[in-house]
Write a protein that holds these residues in place. Structure first.
Motif, mmCIF file in Angstrom:
data_model
loop_
_atom_site.group_PDB
_atom_site.id
_atom_site.type_symbol
_atom_site.label_atom_id
_atom_site.label_comp_id
_atom_site.label_asym_id
_atom_site.label_seq_id
_atom_site.Cartn_x
_atom_site.Cartn_y
_atom_site.Cartn_z
ATOM 1 N N GLU A 1 -4.192 -10.838 -0.063
ATOM 2 C CA GLU A 1 -3.157 -10.612 0.955
ATOM 3 C C GLU A 1 -3.534 -9.382 1.756
ATOM 4 O OE1 GLU A 1 -0.439 -12.413 1.417
ATOM 5 O OE2 GLU A 1 -0.235 -13.529 -0.468
ATOM 6 N N SER A 2 -2.877 -9.248 2.910
ATOM 7 C CA SER A 2 -3.070 -8.027 3.684
ATOM 8 C C SER A 2 -1.834 -7.144 3.495
ATOM 9 C CB SER A 2 -3.222 -8.397 5.154
ATOM 10 O OG SER A 2 -2.869 -7.305 5.959
ATOM 11 N N VAL A 3 -2.032 -5.832 3.590
ATOM 12 C CA VAL A 3 -0.839 -4.974 3.482
ATOM 13 C C VAL A 3 0.113 -5.245 4.642
ATOM 14 C CG1 VAL A 3 -1.764 -3.076 2.105
ATOM 15 C CG2 VAL A 3 -2.011 -3.004 4.575
ATOM 16 N N LEU B 1 -5.561 -6.796 -8.636
ATOM 17 C CA LEU B 1 -6.473 -6.397 -7.553
ATOM 18 C C LEU B 1 -6.038 -7.077 -6.269
ATOM 19 C CD1 LEU B 1 -9.927 -6.522 -9.371
ATOM 20 C CD2 LEU B 1 -8.450 -4.549 -8.939
ATOM 21 N N PHE B 2 -5.875 -6.270 -5.251
ATOM 22 C CA PHE B 2 -5.253 -6.740 -4.010
ATOM 23 C C PHE B 2 -6.180 -6.394 -2.840
ATOM 24 C CE2 PHE B 2 -1.296 -5.373 -1.269
ATOM 25 C CZ PHE B 2 -1.650 -6.292 -0.302
ATOM 26 N N ASP B 3 -6.588 -7.411 -2.105
ATOM 27 C CA ASP B 3 -7.451 -7.151 -0.941
ATOM 28 C C ASP B 3 -7.294 -8.309 0.040
ATOM 29 O OD1 ASP B 3 -10.120 -5.101 -0.610
ATOM 30 O OD2 ASP B 3 -10.027 -6.820 0.748
ATOM 31 N N ASP C 1 -7.229 5.418 5.425
ATOM 32 C CA ASP C 1 -8.106 5.953 6.477
ATOM 33 C C ASP C 1 -8.133 5.039 7.714
ATOM 34 O OD1 ASP C 1 -10.069 7.884 4.547
ATOM 35 O OD2 ASP C 1 -9.220 6.123 3.589
ATOM 36 N N TYR C 2 -7.555 3.837 7.576
ATOM 37 C CA TYR C 2 -7.565 2.896 8.707
ATOM 38 C C TYR C 2 -6.159 2.638 9.237
ATOM 39 C CZ TYR C 2 -12.236 2.086 6.934
ATOM 40 O OH TYR C 2 -13.516 2.270 6.504
ATOM 41 N N LEU C 3 -5.148 3.280 8.647
ATOM 42 C CA LEU C 3 -3.764 2.966 9.027
ATOM 43 C C LEU C 3 -3.175 4.059 9.908
ATOM 44 C CD1 LEU C 3 -2.368 1.691 5.567
ATOM 45 C CD2 LEU C 3 -3.504 0.371 7.364
HETATM 46 C C1 LIG Z 1 -13.504 1.053 2.442
HETATM 47 S S1 LIG Z 1 -13.176 -0.353 1.440
HETATM 48 C C2 LIG Z 1 -12.561 0.386 -0.010
HETATM 49 C C3 LIG Z 1 -12.756 -0.476 -1.235
HETATM 50 C C4 LIG Z 1 -12.445 0.202 -2.573
HETATM 51 N N1 LIG Z 1 -11.076 0.637 -2.653
HETATM 52 C C5 LIG Z 1 -13.397 1.367 -2.792
HETATM 53 O O1 LIG Z 1 -12.921 2.516 -2.765
HETATM 54 O O2 LIG Z 1 -14.578 1.121 -2.981
HETATM 55 C C6 LIG Z 1 -11.803 -0.990 2.228
HETATM 56 C C7 LIG Z 1 -11.220 -2.291 1.656
HETATM 57 O O3 LIG Z 1 -9.928 -2.415 2.259
HETATM 58 C C8 LIG Z 1 -9.673 -3.770 2.486
HETATM 59 N N2 LIG Z 1 -8.633 -3.809 3.519
HETATM 60 C C9 LIG Z 1 -8.725 -3.350 4.786
HETATM 61 N N3 LIG Z 1 -7.571 -3.556 5.435
HETATM 62 C C10 LIG Z 1 -6.736 -4.173 4.558
HETATM 63 C C11 LIG Z 1 -5.410 -4.659 4.637
HETATM 64 N N4 LIG Z 1 -4.733 -4.562 5.783
HETATM 65 N N5 LIG Z 1 -4.847 -5.211 3.555
HETATM 66 C C12 LIG Z 1 -5.545 -5.324 2.390
HETATM 67 N N6 LIG Z 1 -6.818 -4.894 2.257
HETATM 68 C C13 LIG Z 1 -7.396 -4.331 3.323
HETATM 69 C C14 LIG Z 1 -10.998 -4.311 2.931
HETATM 70 O O4 LIG Z 1 -11.070 -5.714 2.801
HETATM 71 C C15 LIG Z 1 -11.961 -3.570 2.030
HETATM 72 O O5 LIG Z 1 -12.263 -4.301 0.858
#
Ligand SMILES: C[S@@+](CC[C@H](N)C(=O)[O-])C[C@H]1O[C@@H](n2cnc3c(N)ncnc32)[C@H](O)[C@@H]1O
Length: 464
Positions: free
Chosen positions: A350-352, A317-319, A378-380
Motif C-alpha cells: 500500500e501507499s501511505v 512490512l509495508f511498502d 525525506d520525501y513527504l
Molecule cells: C529510500 S527507501 C527506504 C527503504 C528502507 N526503509 C531502508 O531504509 O532501506 C524508500 C522506500 O519507500 C517506499 N515508498 C516511497 N513512497 C512511499 C509511499 N508513499 N508509501 C509507501 N512506501 C513508499 C519506496 O517504495 C521505497 O521502498
C-alpha cells in the motif's frame, strides 16, 4: 483483461477504399492487425492512412505498411508506419497522443537553458569533464593492457590499481565536489535546478558508467531511493568491469550520507530489542512491529538471528513497491532457511497516501508496539508528513513507540546528491522535524542523531 489485450476498431484506406480492421498493441512503434470480413491483404501492401477509434475519438495515423506474420493471439500481421514514429504505449494505454515531433517539442526550450548558466559554472563543468576524461583514459588504458590475462591475474591487477591509483582518484573526485560547493554557494532553488540539469548533461557519459549513478539518474522504478539503490548502498562494494567504472560506482557509496544509511541498518534491530524488553510476558509472536516504506528490510537480517529471538516478533512490512516487498520476502525466507528459524511476517503493498484516504486499513492492521519508518519522511511535504505521523501514532498500542528517520538539512553530501545523482530530498531542521508532531499531545518525544549527524531520528512514545 490485461491492458496489452485491448483491441481497437478502425479502418485503413488505400486509393479511396476503406478496409475495416481490428488493431492491438504489438510494440511501442507498431500494431497487430486483423482485416475484418475476411479481406485478403498481401504482404507489403501500403495504405495511405489508418484511422482508429480511441476513447470515442477518431485518431488518424500516417501511411502504413502491412507485414504478414504469424502473431500471438491470431492476428494476420503487423502495421508499421512509414512517415512518422508513434509511441503506441502512450497512445493506447495512457490515451496520450505522442509522436516523434511531440518528444522534440521541448528541444528549443531545453537548448536555450544553457544561456542561464553562469560562465564560471560552465568553466567549472568543462574542467571536471576534461579531468574525468583524462582519468578515464589512463584507467581504461591499463584495463586494456591486462585484458587478455587470466581472470585471476586480471582481478589482482585491478585490485592493486584500485587501492593505489584508485584511492588518489577518489581524493581528486572529493576535491571537485568541494569546488562545486564553492561554485554554487549563493544559488537559489531555481539556480540549483537549472545548473544541476546542465551539469548532468555534460557528465552523462560518466554517470552511465557507474551502476549506482546510472540508477539514481534513470530511476527505472520512477523514484530515487528504490530498494536496488539501497542494496547497493548497504553492499558498499565495487561494481562494473572496468576500474574507472568501479570507482565511479563506489565513490558515492563512500560518502557520509551513505554511512548514515548503513548506520540505520545496525541501529534499528538494536532499538527493536530494547523496546521489546519493555513489553515482557507477551506470547509467542506477541511483539508487533511495523516498518513503513520498508524497502527490502535488510535490517531484519540482523534481528532474526536465532529461533528464540525471531519467535518473539510479529512483523508487518509495508511498502508501495511490490518488487521491494518481494525482495524483503526472499531475504527473510533465505535467513529462515539457513538459520533454521521461523518467522511471522505480513506484507502490505500500500501507499501511505492511500492509507491516509482509507481509515479501514487501520482496522485491518490492528495496533503495534513499535513502528519505524526510514527513508520515507525525506520525501513527504510537511502537511502530508504530519498526517502520516498522526496516523502511525494512532496505530501504536499504549506505551508503544514510533521511530522516524529524516536527513538533516546539514547533509554535507546534499549537492553531490542533487547535481550528480539527481536525488533531491526533503531535508529538515530539528525544529521542522518536531513541528510534525503538531496534532499529537499525549506523547513523550525526542530528537537525536547518528554519529554522522546526517541521519536524524524522531522518537515518540505513547503514554501507557
Ligand atoms: C529510500 S527507501 C527506504 C527503504 C528502507 N526503509 C531502508 O531504509 O532501506 C524508500 C522506500 O519507500 C517506499 N515508498 C516511497 N513512497 C512511499 C509511499 N508513499 N508509501 C509507501 N512506501 C513508499 C519506496 O517504495 C521505497 O521502498
Amino acid at each position: 483483461m490485461d491492458e496489452r489485450e485491448i483491441e481497437l476498431e478502425g479502418y485503413v484506406e488505400r486509393d479511396g477504399k476503406r478496409v475495416a480492421i481490428t488493431a492491438a498493441y504489438a510494440s511501442r512503434l507498431s500494431l497487430f492487425v486483423n482485416f475484418n470480413r475476411g479481406a485478403e491483404i498481401a504482404d507489403g501492401i501500403e495504405f495511405n492512412r489508418l484511422v482508429l477509434n480511441i476513447a470515442d475519438e477518431e485518431v488518424e495515423f500516417c501511411k502504413c505498411r502491412f507485414i504478414l506474420e504469424r502473431t500471438r493471439r491470431g492476428f494476420m500481421g503487423r502495421l508499421i508506419f512509414m512517415d512518422d514514429v508513434y509511441d503506441f504505449e502512450n497512445i493506447i494505454f495512457k490515451k496520450k497522443f505522442v509522436d516523434i515531433s511531440t518528444s522534440f517539442h521541448n528541444l528549443p526550450l531545453v537548448l536555450s537553458q544553457k544561456d542561464q548558466i553562469r560562465d564560471s559554472f560552465k568553466n567549472y563543468t568543462s574542467k571536471v569533464v576534461y579531468d574525468l576524461a583524462v582519468h578515464k583514459y589512463f584507467f581504461d588504458d591499463l584495463d586494456r593492457k591486462y585484458a587478455n590475462e587470466s581472470e585471476i591475474v586480471r582481478q589482482v591487477a585491478q585490485k592493486i590499481l584500485i587501492e593505489k591509483e584508485g584511492r588518489k582518484f577518489m581524493h581528486f573526485f572529493d576535491s571537485t565536489l568541494k569546488d562545486l560547493e564553492r561554485e554554487i554557494a549563493d544559488f537559489d532553488k531555481k539556480d540549483h535546478q537549472s545548473h544541476g540539469f546542465y551539469f548532468r548533461k555534460q557528465v552523462w557519459e560518466f554517470i552511465l558508467g557507474s551502476e549506482f549513478l546510472r540508477r539514481t539518474n534513470l530511476k527505472p522504478r520512477g523514484y530515487a531511493g528504490d530498494s536496488q539503490m539501497m542494496s547497493m548502498c548497504y553492499e558498499n562494494d565495487y561494481r562494473g568491469n572496468f576500474v574507472f567504472n568501479k570507482l565511479m560506482h563506489k565513490h558515492p557509496l563512500e560518502t557520509e550520507a551513505g554511512h548514515a544509511v548503513r548506520n540505520r541498518r545496525v541501529f534499528i534491530p538494536h532499538v527493536l530489542r530494547r523496546v521489546q524488553k519493555e513489553f515482557s510476558g507477551l506470547p509467542r509472536w506477541g511483539f508487533r512491529f511495523m516498518s513503513v516504506a520498508c524497502g527490502s528490510a535488510v535490517e531484519l537480517q540482523d534481528l532474526f538471528m536465532t529461533a528464540d529471538d525471531s519467535e518473539v516478533f510479529h512483523c508487518t512490512l509495508f511498502d508501495q513497491d511490490i518488487r521491494a516487498l518481494n525482495e524483503a520476502k526472499e531475504g527473510i525466507e533465505q535467513i529462515a532457511k539457513t538459520r533454521e528459524i521461523g518467522s511471522k511476517v505480513d506484507y502490505l503493498n500500500e501507499s501511505v497516501r492511500t492509507m491516509l484516504r482509507n481509515p479501514q486499513l487501520f482496522e485491518r492492521w490492528g495496533q503495534f508496539h513499535f513502528i519505524y519508518s526510514m527513508g520515507l519522511f525525506d520525501y513527504l511535504t510537511p502537511p502530508v508528513a504530519k498526517k502520516v505521523l498522526k496516523k502511525l501514532y494512532d496505530l501504536l498500542l499504549p506505551g508503544g513507540q514510533l521511530l522516524i528517520g529524516n536527513f538533516h538539512i546539514n547533509n554535507p553530501n546534499r549537492y553531490y546528491m542533487e547535481y550528480w545523482m539527481d536525488w533531491v530530498v526533503y531535508y529538515r531542521t530539528e525544529e521542522a522535524f518536531a513541528d510534525l508532531l503538531d496534532g499529537i499531545h499525549d506523547a513523550e518525544s525526542s530528537i537525536f542523531f547518528d554519529e554522522t549527524g546526517i541521519q536524524m531520528f524522531l522518537n515518540v512514545r505513547k503514554s501507557a
